[in-house]
Write a protein that holds these residues in place. Structure first.
Motif, PDB file in Angstrom:
ATOM      1  N   UNK A   1     125.638  11.160  63.800  1.00  0.00           N
ATOM      2  CA  UNK A   1     125.225   9.859  64.330  1.00  0.00           C
ATOM      3  C   UNK A   1     125.969   8.752  63.597  1.00  0.00           C
ATOM      4  N   UNK A   2     126.104   8.899  62.289  1.00  0.00           N
ATOM      5  CA  UNK A   2     126.843   7.909  61.501  1.00  0.00           C
ATOM      6  C   UNK A   2     128.308   7.886  61.912  1.00  0.00           C
ATOM      7  N   UNK A   3     128.910   9.056  62.057  1.00  0.00           N
ATOM      8  CA  UNK A   3     130.310   9.133  62.476  1.00  0.00           C
ATOM      9  C   UNK A   3     130.515   8.498  63.847  1.00  0.00           C
ATOM     10  N   UNK A   4     129.585   8.755  64.765  1.00  0.00           N
ATOM     11  CA  UNK A   4     129.683   8.176  66.108  1.00  0.00           C
ATOM     12  C   UNK A   4     129.573   6.652  66.056  1.00  0.00           C
ATOM     13  N   UNK A   5     128.688   6.150  65.210  1.00  0.00           N
ATOM     14  CA  UNK A   5     128.522   4.703  65.075  1.00  0.00           C
ATOM     15  C   UNK A   5     129.799   4.074  64.527  1.00  0.00           C
ATOM     16  N   UNK A   6     130.369   4.678  63.507  1.00  0.00           N
ATOM     17  CA  UNK A   6     131.616   4.158  62.929  1.00  0.00           C
ATOM     18  C   UNK A   6     132.721   4.165  63.984  1.00  0.00           C
ATOM     19  N   UNK A   7     132.846   5.268  64.718  1.00  0.00           N
ATOM     20  CA  UNK A   7     133.865   5.348  65.767  1.00  0.00           C
ATOM     21  C   UNK A   7     133.672   4.256  66.814  1.00  0.00           C
ATOM     22  N   UNK A   8     132.422   4.022  67.210  1.00  0.00           N
ATOM     23  CA  UNK A   8     132.142   3.004  68.229  1.00  0.00           C
ATOM     24  C   UNK A   8     132.499   1.614  67.715  1.00  0.00           C
ATOM     25  N   UNK A   9     132.104   1.329  66.483  1.00  0.00           N
ATOM     26  CA  UNK A   9     132.411   0.014  65.915  1.00  0.00           C
ATOM     27  C   UNK A   9     133.921  -0.171  65.813  1.00  0.00           C
ATOM     28  N   UNK A  10     134.626   0.851  65.350  1.00  0.00           N
ATOM     29  CA  UNK A  10     136.079   0.739  65.249  1.00  0.00           C
ATOM     30  C   UNK A  10     136.713   0.537  66.617  1.00  0.00           C
ATOM     31  N   UNK A  11     136.245   1.286  67.613  1.00  0.00           N
ATOM     32  CA  UNK A  11     136.795   1.148  68.964  1.00  0.00           C
ATOM     33  C   UNK A  11     136.547  -0.241  69.538  1.00  0.00           C
ATOM     34  N   UNK A  12     135.394  -0.823  69.227  1.00  0.00           N
ATOM     35  CA  UNK A  12     135.044  -2.124  69.802  1.00  0.00           C
ATOM     36  C   UNK A  12     135.584  -3.289  68.982  1.00  0.00           C
ATOM     37  N   UNK A  13     135.574  -3.184  67.675  1.00  0.00           N
ATOM     38  CA  UNK A  13     135.913  -4.322  66.823  1.00  0.00           C
ATOM     39  C   UNK A  13     137.369  -4.345  66.358  1.00  0.00           C
ATOM     40  N   UNK A  14     137.954  -3.202  66.161  1.00  0.00           N
ATOM     41  CA  UNK A  14     139.324  -3.163  65.650  1.00  0.00           C
ATOM     42  C   UNK A  14     140.300  -3.922  66.542  1.00  0.00           C
ATOM     43  N   UNK A  15     140.226  -3.755  67.867  1.00  0.00           N
ATOM     44  CA  UNK A  15     141.158  -4.519  68.712  1.00  0.00           C
ATOM     45  C   UNK A  15     141.012  -6.040  68.531  1.00  0.00           C
ATOM     46  N   UNK A  16     139.793  -6.506  68.248  1.00  0.00           N
ATOM     47  CA  UNK A  16     139.556  -7.929  68.044  1.00  0.00           C
ATOM     48  C   UNK A  16     140.332  -8.479  66.860  1.00  0.00           C
ATOM     49  N   UNK A  17     140.483  -7.639  65.850  1.00  0.00           N
ATOM     50  CA  UNK A  17     141.114  -8.085  64.614  1.00  0.00           C
ATOM     51  C   UNK A  17     142.492  -7.467  64.389  1.00  0.00           C
ATOM     52  N   UNK A  18     143.057  -6.865  65.408  1.00  0.00           N
ATOM     53  CA  UNK A  18     144.335  -6.165  65.267  1.00  0.00           C
ATOM     54  C   UNK A  18     145.441  -7.092  64.772  1.00  0.00           C
ATOM     55  N   UNK A  19     145.520  -8.262  65.339  1.00  0.00           N
ATOM     56  CA  UNK A  19     146.587  -9.192  64.944  1.00  0.00           C
ATOM     57  C   UNK A  19     146.427  -9.614  63.484  1.00  0.00           C
ATOM     58  N   UNK A  20     145.236  -9.945  63.080  1.00  0.00           N
ATOM     59  CA  UNK A  20     144.993 -10.347  61.692  1.00  0.00           C
ATOM     60  C   UNK A  20     145.279  -9.196  60.745  1.00  0.00           C
ATOM     61  N   UNK A  21     144.897  -7.993  61.122  1.00  0.00           N
ATOM     62  CA  UNK A  21     145.154  -6.825  60.275  1.00  0.00           C
ATOM     63  C   UNK A  21     146.646  -6.554  60.143  1.00  0.00           C
ATOM     64  N   UNK A  22     147.373  -6.756  61.229  1.00  0.00           N
ATOM     65  CA  UNK A  22     148.832  -6.574  61.168  1.00  0.00           C
ATOM     66  C   UNK A  22     149.453  -7.576  60.207  1.00  0.00           C
ATOM     67  N   UNK A  23     148.998  -8.830  60.267  1.00  0.00           N
ATOM     68  CA  UNK A  23     149.549  -9.863  59.370  1.00  0.00           C
ATOM     69  C   UNK A  23     149.208  -9.555  57.906  1.00  0.00           C
ATOM     70  N   UNK A  24     148.014  -9.053  57.679  1.00  0.00           N
ATOM     71  CA  UNK A  24     147.626  -8.690  56.310  1.00  0.00           C
ATOM     72  C   UNK A  24     148.452  -7.531  55.771  1.00  0.00           C
ATOM     73  N   UNK A  25     148.858  -6.647  56.644  1.00  0.00           N
ATOM     74  CA  UNK A  25     149.627  -5.473  56.223  1.00  0.00           C
ATOM     75  C   UNK A  25     151.054  -5.823  55.831  1.00  0.00           C
ATOM     76  N   UNK A  26     151.521  -6.970  56.242  1.00  0.00           N
ATOM     77  CA  UNK A  26     152.924  -7.351  55.956  1.00  0.00           C
ATOM     78  C   UNK A  26     153.090  -7.894  54.564  1.00  0.00           C
TER      79      UNK A  26
END
Length: 65
Positions: free
Chosen positions: A40-65
């Motif tokens: 259940x915890x793994x599923x929750x993490x996967x869902x949050x990543x699937x829903x939230x990661x795209x929202x912050x993809x650009x910011x995460x890319x800039x941080x990685x540089x």
């Protein structure tokens, strides 16, 4: 519910229960609870990543540089 185990699984469960001075049923029920909680915890993490990661993809890319 009926849980059918192989002879090897039953033997392993029996040995574990004896080692812990618990019933086979208690050990099996705890194993099921842990399995459900972990997945259940793994599923929750996967869902949050699937829903939230795209929202912050650009910011995460800039941080990685």
């Amino acid at each position: 519910m009926t849980l059918r185990l192989t002879d090897a699984e039953t033997d392993a469960l029996r040995r574990r229960a004896e080692f812990e001075s618990r019933s086979m049923q208690d050990v099996a029920r705890e194993a099921v609870r842990e399995y459900v909680e972990r997945h259940s915890h793994d599923d929750l993490i996967d869902r949050v990543l699937d829903e939230e990661l795209p929202r912050y993809a650009e910011a995460l890319e800039r941080l990685a540089q």
